[in-house]
Write a protein that holds these residues in place. Structure first.
Motif, short mmCIF file in Angstrom:
data_model
loop_
_atom_site.label_atom_id
_atom_site.label_comp_id
_atom_site.label_asym_id
_atom_site.label_seq_id
_atom_site.Cartn_x
_atom_site.Cartn_y
_atom_site.Cartn_z
N ASN A 18 0.83 -1.18 0.00
CA ASN A 18 0.00 0.00 0.00
C ASN A 18 0.88 1.24 0.00
N ALA A 19 0.37 2.33 -0.57
CA ALA A 19 1.15 3.54 -0.65
C ALA A 19 0.44 4.69 0.05
N TYR A 20 1.19 5.48 0.81
CA TYR A 20 0.66 6.68 1.44
C TYR A 20 1.76 7.72 1.37
N THR A 21 1.57 8.77 0.61
CA THR A 21 2.63 9.75 0.41
C THR A 21 2.11 11.16 0.65
N MET A 22 3.00 12.02 1.12
CA MET A 22 2.68 13.43 1.29
C MET A 22 3.54 14.24 0.33
N ILE A 67 -8.78 -3.09 1.05
CA ILE A 67 -9.81 -2.07 0.97
C ILE A 67 -9.73 -1.25 2.25
N ARG A 68 -9.57 0.05 2.12
CA ARG A 68 -9.39 0.91 3.29
C ARG A 68 -10.73 1.54 3.67
N VAL A 69 -11.16 1.32 4.90
CA VAL A 69 -12.34 1.97 5.44
C VAL A 69 -11.87 2.83 6.60
N GLU A 70 -12.20 4.10 6.57
CA GLU A 70 -11.73 5.01 7.62
C GLU A 70 -12.89 5.81 8.19
N LEU A 71 -12.96 5.86 9.52
CA LEU A 71 -13.97 6.64 10.22
C LEU A 71 -13.27 7.63 11.14
N SER A 72 -13.58 8.89 10.98
CA SER A 72 -13.00 9.92 11.84
C SER A 72 -13.65 9.87 13.22
N LEU A 73 -12.82 9.80 14.26
CA LEU A 73 -13.31 9.77 15.63
C LEU A 73 -13.34 11.16 16.25
N MET A 84 -16.84 9.14 7.28
CA MET A 84 -16.43 7.77 6.95
C MET A 84 -16.34 7.63 5.44
N PHE A 85 -15.24 7.04 4.98
CA PHE A 85 -15.09 6.82 3.55
C PHE A 85 -14.43 5.47 3.28
N VAL A 86 -14.57 5.00 2.05
CA VAL A 86 -13.93 3.75 1.64
C VAL A 86 -13.08 4.02 0.42
N LEU A 87 -11.89 3.44 0.41
CA LEU A 87 -10.99 3.55 -0.74
C LEU A 87 -10.79 2.15 -1.32
N PRO A 88 -11.34 1.89 -2.52
CA PRO A 88 -11.16 0.58 -3.15
C PRO A 88 -9.69 0.38 -3.54
N PRO A 89 -9.31 -0.86 -3.84
CA PRO A 89 -7.92 -1.12 -4.22
C PRO A 89 -7.61 -0.64 -5.63
N THR A 90 -6.32 -0.41 -5.87
CA THR A 90 -5.73 -0.09 -7.20
C THR A 90 -6.18 1.24 -7.75
N ILE A 91 -6.67 2.14 -6.93
CA ILE A 91 -7.07 3.47 -7.38
C ILE A 91 -6.35 4.53 -6.55
N SER A 115 -8.58 8.93 13.99
CA SER A 115 -9.41 8.07 13.15
C SER A 115 -9.17 6.60 13.47
N VAL A 116 -10.14 5.76 13.09
CA VAL A 116 -9.93 4.32 13.08
C VAL A 116 -9.88 3.91 11.62
N ILE A 117 -8.84 3.16 11.26
CA ILE A 117 -8.64 2.68 9.89
C ILE A 117 -8.72 1.16 9.90
N CYS A 118 -9.57 0.62 9.05
CA CYS A 118 -9.67 -0.83 8.88
C CYS A 118 -9.26 -1.16 7.45
N GLN A 119 -8.17 -1.88 7.29
CA GLN A 119 -7.71 -2.30 5.98
C GLN A 119 -8.08 -3.77 5.79
N LEU A 120 -9.10 -3.98 4.98
CA LEU A 120 -9.63 -5.32 4.75
C LEU A 120 -8.82 -6.03 3.69
N GLU A 121 -8.34 -7.22 4.00
CA GLU A 121 -7.62 -8.00 3.00
C GLU A 121 -8.56 -8.34 1.84
N LEU A 122 -8.08 -8.18 0.63
CA LEU A 122 -8.94 -8.28 -0.54
C LEU A 122 -9.47 -9.70 -0.77
#
Length: 307
Positions: free
Chosen positions: A13-17, A59-65, A91-98, A112-119
């Motif tokens: 997974n990639a996360y860049t600033m 698949i990334r699901v994130e909910l702001s606390l 709350m948002f979802v980020l599908p894979p490969t996008i 936030s709480v981040i749940c990364q669901l294995e595809l």
């Protein structure tokens, strides 16, 4: 732990600033199970942030606390024009490969709480993923599903306070979240067959909900949009995938979280948001978030003490 160390641990997974942005993502708590990785994170910004996020095998699901930036916007540059940025909800979802480019004009920190669901486990549930249509990507940036919100909050609490059987429970919660997401995605094609609201009508509704005051009524919103209440309710559900009532209630609770963070009295917050009494406000807040207003304040103090 910052975002760069996370990259080394999960290279898929990639996360860049952007290079000049002063920002960090600290992990306060984490739990890994076969079907998911769950993290309680704390974003800190030295300046208005801009980031690019991509999930290749999850698949990334994130909910702001805590209150998300009101100016938070996102763009899927490989699907949309580079200047099209849409609002990111609590709350948002980020599908894979996008690739998702996210930006904001604000700098207050966010928990936030981040749940990364294995595809693979997700695909095995229904053999396929929903079509990643433009409408799916848009609605996925602001998920207003009560069941998903409750599951994410339950997962956050379990990671924050692990106990007997926590891994088994979190693994089960991840499966439930996967099922709810797939149901959500499969319902969207049916919704798009209905006539939704125009972009200017949705903007008028969102602009009204930005105001921290009494919740609008259906007739008020219908008048703003120049349509009947029936057209409003049907068109809004087709556009956003949830009822107007749910959308308004979640917006009001987001306002409540902002005011609670500012240490306003519960009675004052209830009056500001148009509740008939403080007890009615407390009941609505707990039903929405799973916490009383005082418990929510205590959680904010807890997160502050971790940093």
């Amino acid at each position: 732990m910052n975002d760069h160390s996370l990259e080394r641990q999960r290279p898929q997974n990639a996360y860049t600033m952007k290079p000049h942005a002063k920002a960090a993502m600290d992990v306060d708590a984490e739990l890994n199970v076969p079907s998911a990785q769950v993290q309680l994170v704390h974003y800190q910004f030295g300046e208005a942030p801009k980031s690019v996020v991509r999930m290749d095998s999850t698949i990334r699901v994130e909910l702001s606390l805590s209150p998300r930036h009101r100016s938070a916007r996102a763009c899927f540059a490989d699907r949309w024009s580079s200047n099209r940025f849409e609002r990111i909800g609590e709350m948002f979802v980020l599908p894979p490969t996008i690739d998702m480019t996210a930006r904001s004009d604000e700098t207050h920190s966010i928990h936030s709480v981040i749940c990364q669901l294995e595809l693979e486990p997700v695909v095995s549930l229904f053999d396929t993923l929903p079509d990643l249509s433009d409408h799916f990507l848009l609605i996925g940036l602001d998920i207003r599903d009560v069941n998903l919100r409750r599951l994410m909050l339950r997962m956050a609490n379990e990671v924050k306070h692990p106990g007997f059987g926590s891994r088994i429970l979190v693994d089960a919660l991840a499966t439930q979240i996967s099922i709810e997401l797939l149901r959500y995605g499969k319902a969207i094609p049916e919704l798009t067959k209905q006539v939704g609201l125009a972009a200017w009508q949705l903007k008028r509704i969102d602009d009204r909900l930005i105001d921290m005051r009494e919740a609008p009524t259906l007739p008020e919103l219908a008048k703003l949009c120049g349509i009947s209440v029936r057209q409003l309710t049907r068109g809004f559900r087709a556009s956003r995938g949830c009822s107007v009532g749910t959308h308004v209630a979640i917006s009001q609770m987001a306002h409540a979280e902002v005011l609670l963070a500012k240490d306003q009295s519960i009675a004052s917050i209830a009056e500001t948001l148009g509740f008939s009494s403080a007890s009615n406000f407390c009941y609505a807040f707990r039903r929405s978030t799973g916490k009383t207003p005082n418990e929510y304040r205590q959680s904010l103090s807890h997160y502050s003490s971790l940093n």
